[in-house]
Design a protein around this motif. Structure first.
Motif, PDB file in Angstrom:
ATOM      1  N   CYS A   1      84.825  25.770 143.745  1.00  0.00           N
ATOM      2  CA  CYS A   1      85.440  25.609 142.241  1.00  0.00           C
ATOM      3  C   CYS A   1      84.794  26.808 141.730  1.00  0.00           C
ATOM      4  CB  CYS A   1      85.199  24.377 141.759  1.00  0.00           C
ATOM      5  SG  CYS A   1      85.893  23.127 142.551  1.00  0.00           S
ATOM      6  N   GLY A   2      85.494  27.522 140.590  1.00  0.00           N
ATOM      7  CA  GLY A   2      85.218  28.283 139.615  1.00  0.00           C
ATOM      8  C   GLY A   2      84.516  29.693 140.379  1.00  0.00           C
ATOM      9  N   THR A   3      83.276  29.997 139.840  1.00  0.00           N
ATOM     10  CA  THR A   3      82.670  31.110 140.265  1.00  0.00           C
ATOM     11  C   THR A   3      82.445  31.093 141.851  1.00  0.00           C
ATOM     12  OG1 THR A   3      81.667  31.756 138.252  1.00  0.00           O
ATOM     13  CG2 THR A   3      80.377  32.405 140.143  1.00  0.00           C
ATOM     14  N   SER A   4      82.162  29.911 142.294  1.00  0.00           N
ATOM     15  CA  SER A   4      81.975  29.875 143.589  1.00  0.00           C
ATOM     16  C   SER A   4      83.175  30.153 144.366  1.00  0.00           C
ATOM     17  CB  SER A   4      81.467  28.534 144.136  1.00  0.00           C
ATOM     18  OG  SER A   4      80.064  28.311 143.372  1.00  0.00           O
TER      19      SER A   4
ATOM     20  N   ILE B   1      81.294  25.923 149.130  1.00  0.00           N
ATOM     21  CA  ILE B   1      80.363  27.036 148.689  1.00  0.00           C
ATOM     22  C   ILE B   1      80.071  25.988 147.124  1.00  0.00           C
ATOM     23  CG2 ILE B   1      79.627  29.030 147.696  1.00  0.00           C
ATOM     24  CD1 ILE B   1      81.989  30.273 149.428  1.00  0.00           C
ATOM     25  N   SER B   2      78.815  25.750 146.838  1.00  0.00           N
ATOM     26  CA  SER B   2      78.609  25.394 145.579  1.00  0.00           C
ATOM     27  C   SER B   2      77.141  25.381 145.090  1.00  0.00           C
ATOM     28  CB  SER B   2      78.619  23.918 145.687  1.00  0.00           C
ATOM     29  OG  SER B   2      78.362  23.257 144.470  1.00  0.00           O
ATOM     30  N   GLN B   3      76.889  26.048 144.122  1.00  0.00           N
ATOM     31  CA  GLN B   3      75.557  26.225 143.549  1.00  0.00           C
ATOM     32  C   GLN B   3      74.921  25.073 143.385  1.00  0.00           C
ATOM     33  OE1 GLN B   3      72.152  25.797 141.171  1.00  0.00           O
ATOM     34  NE2 GLN B   3      73.968  25.289 140.005  1.00  0.00           N
TER      35      GLN B   3
ATOM     36  N   THR C   1      79.260  19.268 142.852  1.00  0.00           N
ATOM     37  CA  THR C   1      80.525  19.412 142.001  1.00  0.00           C
ATOM     38  C   THR C   1      81.709  18.541 142.510  1.00  0.00           C
ATOM     39  OG1 THR C   1      80.120  21.725 141.502  1.00  0.00           O
ATOM     40  CG2 THR C   1      82.440  21.137 141.750  1.00  0.00           C
TER      41      THR C   1
ATOM     42  N   VAL D   1      74.461  27.882 131.766  1.00  0.00           N
ATOM     43  CA  VAL D   1      75.587  27.430 132.245  1.00  0.00           C
ATOM     44  C   VAL D   1      76.548  28.284 133.169  1.00  0.00           C
ATOM     45  CG1 VAL D   1      77.883  26.507 131.633  1.00  0.00           C
ATOM     46  CG2 VAL D   1      75.728  25.631 130.988  1.00  0.00           C
TER      47      VAL D   1
ATOM     48  N   SER E   1      77.331  30.923 135.781  1.00  0.00           N
ATOM     49  CA  SER E   1      76.594  31.307 137.067  1.00  0.00           C
ATOM     50  C   SER E   1      76.317  32.774 137.318  1.00  0.00           C
ATOM     51  CB  SER E   1      77.435  30.709 138.336  1.00  0.00           C
ATOM     52  OG  SER E   1      76.711  30.840 139.268  1.00  0.00           O
TER      53      SER E   1
ATOM     54  N   GLN F   1      75.061  33.869 146.966  1.00  0.00           N
ATOM     55  CA  GLN F   1      76.189  33.257 147.773  1.00  0.00           C
ATOM     56  C   GLN F   1      76.832  34.351 148.553  1.00  0.00           C
ATOM     57  OE1 GLN F   1      78.769  31.387 144.748  1.00  0.00           O
ATOM     58  NE2 GLN F   1      77.534  29.354 144.924  1.00  0.00           N
TER      59      GLN F   1
ATOM     60  N   LEU G   1      86.187  35.495 134.136  1.00  0.00           N
ATOM     61  CA  LEU G   1      85.464  34.401 133.618  1.00  0.00           C
ATOM     62  C   LEU G   1      84.584  34.460 132.748  1.00  0.00           C
ATOM     63  CD1 LEU G   1      85.981  31.489 134.283  1.00  0.00           C
ATOM     64  CD2 LEU G   1      84.410  31.460 136.278  1.00  0.00           C
ATOM     65  N   LYS G   2      83.477  35.141 133.223  1.00  0.00           N
ATOM     66  CA  LYS G   2      82.122  35.344 132.518  1.00  0.00           C
ATOM     67  C   LYS G   2      82.489  35.556 131.030  1.00  0.00           C
ATOM     68  CE  LYS G   2      80.061  33.488 134.605  1.00  0.00           C
ATOM     69  NZ  LYS G   2      79.825  33.525 136.040  1.00  0.00           N
TER      70      LYS G   2
ATOM     71  N   GLU H   1      84.037  32.583 129.191  1.00  0.00           N
ATOM     72  CA  GLU H   1      83.028  31.419 129.269  1.00  0.00           C
ATOM     73  C   GLU H   1      82.077  31.564 127.830  1.00  0.00           C
ATOM     74  OE1 GLU H   1      81.308  29.626 132.986  1.00  0.00           O
ATOM     75  OE2 GLU H   1      81.163  31.617 133.299  1.00  0.00           O
TER      76      GLU H   1
ATOM     77  N   VAL I   1      79.370  19.781 137.107  1.00  0.00           N
ATOM     78  CA  VAL I   1      80.563  19.267 136.869  1.00  0.00           C
ATOM     79  C   VAL I   1      80.995  18.278 137.712  1.00  0.00           C
ATOM     80  CG1 VAL I   1      83.226  19.348 136.489  1.00  0.00           C
ATOM     81  CG2 VAL I   1      81.698  21.273 136.163  1.00  0.00           C
TER      82      VAL I   1
END
Ligand code: F6R
Length: 366
Positions: free
Chosen positions: A57-60, A103-105, A109, A156, A158, A165, A242-243, A246, A363
């Motif tokens: 999801c998202g940045t990942s 992939i997830s920080q 999630t 928040v 990333s 990653q 996205l950055k 956000e 999330v």
């Protein structure tokens, strides 16, 4: 805890050289990569894999999209990337010899975890987690794992999780290429040298902060911004947009620059800043033609180029030269510049950089 920094986001952007060298520590003296860095069964699994499916999801997910360009080019095997929240509910066609990479920080999630469950329920057993939290839910449920060593990410938005990653995904690319007999010993050594030099290269990008800060003044009173990139820098344009959304609440969209004339060009006027990721790579000439399309409509260009790009500053064309041209790993450098841009735009706007409205760090609900 913040030391000399004003925000966690700034601190974490500046921690990236260290985060990268920690993550890449196991290759510090190595002339050859060993699959074991992804887990005991990795050698056997990588031999059997015929394609890759990345879920995140998202940045990942943007890290995954960047890796798609690497994996197909260097390892020569098909790679698809899918948003976890879509994949988990979709009727897809499972392939048991596909490597499923999550992939997830955070490793917590909800949608990414559910996507992993969905893949396993469909019969996928070749599963790999790339994660920043060793004891997280996702890591406990995959056959293989790689733990990035970004350290705790508090902001928040990333930043260092993303670049680490990317470094992990580049290692994966090289190992898949080796398993697929696509990587000579010399090429492997050269790529490992580039990875080892990455923290120094990122440091040089961080030194551009004053020039990027000066640019941020031009964005703070705008309502929209466009980010363009091509090839492996298209996902970096997505991440830059996205950055900005956000943390500065400016509406930003990213396009692969070849799509401009298929629609978004209609938005371009002098009130629309257009950020372009423009290293001197094989797509540069195409990209220059796209920039021309923007200029012809009065759009204001903010171009992150490098020494070989030969893009000149002029009226409406602002150029910042990245310190080094970095080939396949160039996305890692360009994203750092875009992180700094969004950070400084947010500072000018006075938003809550570390805790943007409506967003949570992890999330864990759908
Ligand atoms: C954006 C951001 C999010 C996360 C996404 C996935 O700055 O941080 O888009 O990337 O929520 O989170 P993880 O990687 O923890 O699964």
């Amino acid at each position: 805890e913040l030391g000399d920094y004003s925000h966690y986001m700034q601190k974490e952007i500046f921690e990236q050289p260290q985060a990268l060298s920690n993550t890449l520590e196991m290759i510090s003296g190595a002339g050859q990569l060993q699959p074991g860095i992804f887990g005991a069964e990795a050698a056997e699994i990588f031999q059997q894999v015929d394609s890759v499916l990345i879920l995140a999801c998202g940045t990942s997910s943007y890290a995954g999209m960047t890796a798609k360009y690497w994996i197909e080019q260097v390892a020569g095997i098909p790679c698809n990337v899918e948003i976890a929240s879509e994949y988990r509910y979709r009727h897809s066609v499972p392939n048991p010899t596909q490597l499923v990479v999550v992939i997830s920080q955070s490793g917590e999630t909800a949608d990414t975890l559910a996507a992993l469950h969905h893949a396993k329920a469909q019969g996928h057993t070749f599963t790999l987690a790339i994660c920043n939290v060793p004891e997280s839910a996702i890591v406990r449920e995959t056959a293989l794992r790689f733990i990035t060593r970004a350290g705790p990410e508090i902001g928040v938005a990333s930043t260092k999780a993303f670049t680490t990653q990317l470094s992990a995904l580049f290692l994966l690319t090289l190992l898949l290429a080796k398993a697929n007999q696509r990587l000579s010993d010399d090429a492997e050594k050269a790529y490992l040298d580039e990875l080892r030099h990455l923290p120094i290269a990122v440091d040089k990008v961080l030194a551009l902060e004053p020039s990027i800060e000066a640019w941020s003044q031009h964005f703070a009173n705008k309502h929209h911004a466009l980010f363009l990139g091509r090839g492996r820098h298209y996902p970096i344009a997505l991440e830059g947009a996205l950055k900005l959304k956000e943390i500065s609440y400016i509406h930003a969209e990213a396009y692969p620059a070849g799509e401009l004339k298929h629609g978004p060009l209609a938005l371009v006027d002098s009130e629309m800043p257009v950020v372009v990721v423009a290293p001197n790579d094989e797509m540069l000439e195409k990209l220059k033609a796209n920039m021309q399309e923007v200029s012809a409509r009065g759009g204001q260009l903010y171009v992150f180029a490098d020494g070989g790009s030969a893009v000149k500053s002029s009226d409406g064309v602002n150029v910042l030269l990245m310190p080094e041209h970095y080939g396949l790993l160039s996305p890692v450098l360009h994203v750092v510049a875009l992180q700094l841009l969004s950070y400084h735009v947010a500072l000018v706007k006075g938003t809550d950089v570390d805790k943007p409205r409506n967003l949570a760090k992890s999330v864990t609900v759908e």
